[in-house]
Motif scaffolding. Structure first.
Motif, short mmCIF file in Angstrom:
data_model
loop_
_atom_site.label_atom_id
_atom_site.label_comp_id
_atom_site.label_asym_id
_atom_site.label_seq_id
_atom_site.Cartn_x
_atom_site.Cartn_y
_atom_site.Cartn_z
N HIS A 254 76.35 17.29 29.17
CA HIS A 254 75.96 16.47 30.16
C HIS A 254 74.43 16.18 30.36
O HIS A 254 73.93 16.04 31.49
CB HIS A 254 76.67 16.41 31.69
CG HIS A 254 78.15 16.53 31.39
ND1 HIS A 254 79.09 15.54 30.69
CD2 HIS A 254 78.93 17.34 31.89
CE1 HIS A 254 79.97 15.90 30.99
NE2 HIS A 254 80.34 17.23 31.58
N ALA A 256 70.80 15.22 30.46
CA ALA A 256 70.11 13.67 30.91
C ALA A 256 68.82 14.05 31.40
O ALA A 256 68.25 15.17 31.98
CB ALA A 256 71.14 13.37 31.98
N PRO A 257 67.62 13.17 31.45
CA PRO A 257 66.40 13.12 31.97
C PRO A 257 66.42 13.37 33.46
O PRO A 257 67.34 13.19 34.11
CB PRO A 257 66.03 11.70 31.65
CG PRO A 257 66.92 10.85 31.78
CD PRO A 257 68.24 11.54 31.19
N TYR A 260 67.46 10.90 36.07
CA TYR A 260 68.90 10.22 36.35
C TYR A 260 69.34 10.11 37.31
O TYR A 260 70.32 9.21 37.51
CB TYR A 260 69.65 11.76 35.61
CG TYR A 260 70.98 11.46 35.24
CD1 TYR A 260 71.54 10.66 34.43
CD2 TYR A 260 71.94 12.12 36.15
CE1 TYR A 260 73.13 10.44 34.30
CE2 TYR A 260 73.35 11.87 36.25
CZ TYR A 260 73.82 10.90 35.15
OH TYR A 260 75.37 10.77 35.09
N TYR A 261 69.28 10.77 38.45
CA TYR A 261 70.00 10.66 39.78
C TYR A 261 69.40 9.75 40.63
O TYR A 261 69.80 9.17 41.62
CB TYR A 261 69.85 12.14 40.48
CG TYR A 261 70.66 13.12 39.99
CD1 TYR A 261 72.28 12.96 39.87
CD2 TYR A 261 70.24 14.39 39.45
CE1 TYR A 261 72.96 14.05 39.25
CE2 TYR A 261 70.90 15.30 39.03
CZ TYR A 261 72.34 15.06 38.78
OH TYR A 261 73.19 15.98 38.40
N SER A 307 68.16 17.66 39.86
CA SER A 307 67.31 16.96 38.77
C SER A 307 66.57 17.82 37.74
O SER A 307 66.56 17.43 36.74
CB SER A 307 66.11 16.18 39.62
OG SER A 307 66.60 15.27 40.43
N SER A 310 69.33 20.80 33.43
CA SER A 310 69.53 19.98 32.09
C SER A 310 70.91 19.38 32.10
O SER A 310 71.03 18.33 31.70
CB SER A 310 69.54 21.20 30.90
OG SER A 310 68.50 21.67 30.77
N LYS A 312 73.80 17.07 34.00
CA LYS A 312 73.82 16.49 35.08
C LYS A 312 75.28 15.69 35.10
O LYS A 312 75.51 14.95 34.09
CB LYS A 312 72.72 15.34 35.32
CG LYS A 312 71.09 16.32 35.29
CD LYS A 312 70.11 15.26 35.30
CE LYS A 312 68.70 15.92 35.55
NZ LYS A 312 68.38 16.65 34.38
#
Length: 550
Positions: A254, A256-257, A260-261, A307, A310, A312
């Protein structure tokens, strides 16, 4: 502001029942999460092994035990039902809300505490996870309890009170570890330590930190020793794979940048996000209040940590929702008292937003742009009612003069959505993420001696749960059960794709075989021809009858 005429201690629990409890059994279980957690707990009850988690009778070491325990207890009480699979998540959210009532009561009064609970329970992310079976809701409960206990400890005026509250913090922290792992140790630390430094209580950390950790250790120790005795490799896998690799690896699950949140934060705080600008402005100058300062750290520090990680998932920031509810409620009350126009403007924007979504939806419906078949023409009208109800609540809040009327209108706006959600889902979604209807169609064709094969753990879990079978073979992909399949006594449960045809032919000599897919792949020309093909949406089952010995 006039004294409330509403008995919030009665209405908030009733609201919880309406929003959380009543819809629990209305929709089928989602794949993969709900089927996975339901099945692991079902196998626990069926086998009587409450120490080692298994999934399809394979060792499953991705999470500790406590979440499975609660789901298993619910199944003992309520049976193998959708309600039983989800009730622990719902009660966890209500438990978190009760801790907020107690916590905010220290800063303001019990009324504001109940209002905070109302904000928290009506947040979109909280309600969505609270009516869905994942472990994040139970983790959020234990962390909320832990943060509350820590705050009470810092406010305590006697050694006896400090000992009690620090001990409770340790116990709750230990329960959080038993629910989802070692991250539960870090999350309180990154909040409590900075707060105690701000409060000039740094020596308290040295004086009481050992006690917190000792109680947490004692809480975790019985099961930790039991699982080590039963499965010595558990902690090796759980620490390195589930924590170190998942948190920091570039190829973490999972991935994500870092931003993301951010959109999930806005979505998760609906409907209150429309009042947030006005509420947050009111917090200016409130930083001197201990609970406001504590809540800011409680909301921000875990959010930054998640955040940075790695791997997420949107559900990870659920523990941030409780302090956000504290801050929003405090700011909303101040905004109303100061007659700020932001609440009215936010309500109008809220109503216009959902009215626009409703109009757009109906335009798409009449243009034939929605993924619906002829039998689903009623679904957009139900969606229109849901969106219209939300918009009506928002417009009423903009017009209402009394604070209680404004607040209740916002709080109840998600009710129609969660009550009728299952009725607006298109068949394309139902028959790709909810295998209940497909399994109802398939179950009469399955016999006790039939060999079951699934392409991935997602389809495997459907066979497990709905057929009450934990002997399903896998092919095509190991997915999340790859570690369990590495054990010598389990390797035979995975069939290499290029050997599947020979396996089916061999098993046909002793009984029928069922091969279950989500999205039917292209099969080789010399692949055995199925005697029956059952399909619904993206779900497919190929049935091969028993062959007589030549």
């Amino acid at each position: 502001m006039q004294q409330s005429r509403i008995n919030w201690a009665v209405w908030i629990p009733l609201f919880f029942i309406a929003l959380y409890i009543l819809p629990l059994d209305l929709r089928p279980l989602w794949s993969p999460d709900e089927l996975r957690y339901g099945e692991i707990s079902r196998e626990m009850v069926a086998s009587g092994n409450w120490i080692v988690p298994t999934f399809n009778d394979l060792r499953y070491f991705e999470k500790p035990i406590m979440g499975y325990w609660f789901n298993a207890i619910a199944q003992v009480i309520f049976g193998d039902t959708n309600f039983a699979v989800r009730i622990a998540s719902a009660l966890a959210m209500f438990g978190s809300a009760l801790f907020l009532v107690s916590l905010v009561g220290r800063m303001a009064d019990r009324r504001q505490g109940w209002l905070t609970a109302g904000v928290f329970l009506s947040m979109f992310m909280v309600a969505a996870i609270g009516t869905y079976s994942v472990l994040d809701g139970m983790l959020a409960f234990w962390l909320t309890a832990c943060y509350a206990a820590f705050y009470f400890a810092t406010e305590a005026t006697s050694t006896k009170q400090r000992s009690l509250h620090y001990g409770l913090a340790g116990f709750f922290c230990g329960c959080a570890v038993l629910t989802k792992g070692f991250l539960a140790l870090a999350l309180p630390v990154i909040v409590v330590v900075p707060y105690m430094i701000m409060q000039k209580q740094f020596l308290e950390i040295l004086r009481w930190g050992w006690w917190v950790m000792f109680v947490a250790l004692i809480t975790c120790l019985p099961w930790s020793l039991a699982i080590h005795a039963a499965e010595p490799d558990y902690w090796n896998y759980f620490f390195w794979e589930e924590h170190i690799h998942r948190f920091s690896a570039e190829d973490a699950q999972h991935a994500a940048p870092i931003w993301y949140y951010v959109p999930f934060l806005f979505l998760g705080t609906l409907p209150w996000v429309f009042w947030a600008p006005s509420a947050l402005v009111q917090l200016k100058g409130e930083f001197s209040k201990p609970l406001v300062r504590y809540s800011i750290l409680w909301a921000v520090m875990p959010f930054l940590l998640f955040s940075y990680a790695s791997g997420k998932l949107a559900t990870y920031i659920l523990p941030c929702m409780a302090p956000i509810a504290i801050l929003l409620t405090h700011g909303i009350i101040k905004a109303y008292r100061s007659k700020a126009k932001g609440l009215t403007i936010g309500s109008i924007v809220n109503g216009l937003f959902f009215a626009t979504v409703a109009i757009t939806l109906m335009v798409m419906f009449f243009m034939g742009k929605l993924p619906l078949d002829a039998s689903e023409s009623y679904r957009p009208w139900i969606a229109l009612f849901i969106l219209g109800f939300w918009a009506t609540c928002a417009f009423y809040a903009a017009k209402a003069k009394a604070f209680e009327h404004k607040f209740v209108a916002y709080m109840v706006s998600p009710l129609a959505l969660f009550a009728l959600f299952s009725m607006v889902l298109p068949n394309t979604t139902i028959d790709s993420k909810m295998p209940a209807r497909f399994m109802e169609q398939l179950a009469p064709k399955v016999t006790d001696d039939m060999v079951l094969i699934a392409d991935y753990p997602d389809t495997m879990s459907a066979l497990n749960w709905y057929l009450k079978r934990s002997d399903v073979y896998l092919t095509h992909g190991m997915g999340e059960v790859d570690y369990g399949l590495k054990y010598e006594d389990s390797k035979h449960r995975y069939i290499e794709w290029n050997q599947l045809d020979d396996f089916i032919k061999e098993k046909q000599l002793t009984g029928p075989v069922l091969l279950h897919f989500r999205d039917l792949p292209s099969l080789p020309e010399d692949f055995p021809k199925p005697d029956e093909h059952v399909d619904r949406g993206r779900y497919h089952a190929l049935i091969f009858n028993k062959k007589a010995v030549q």
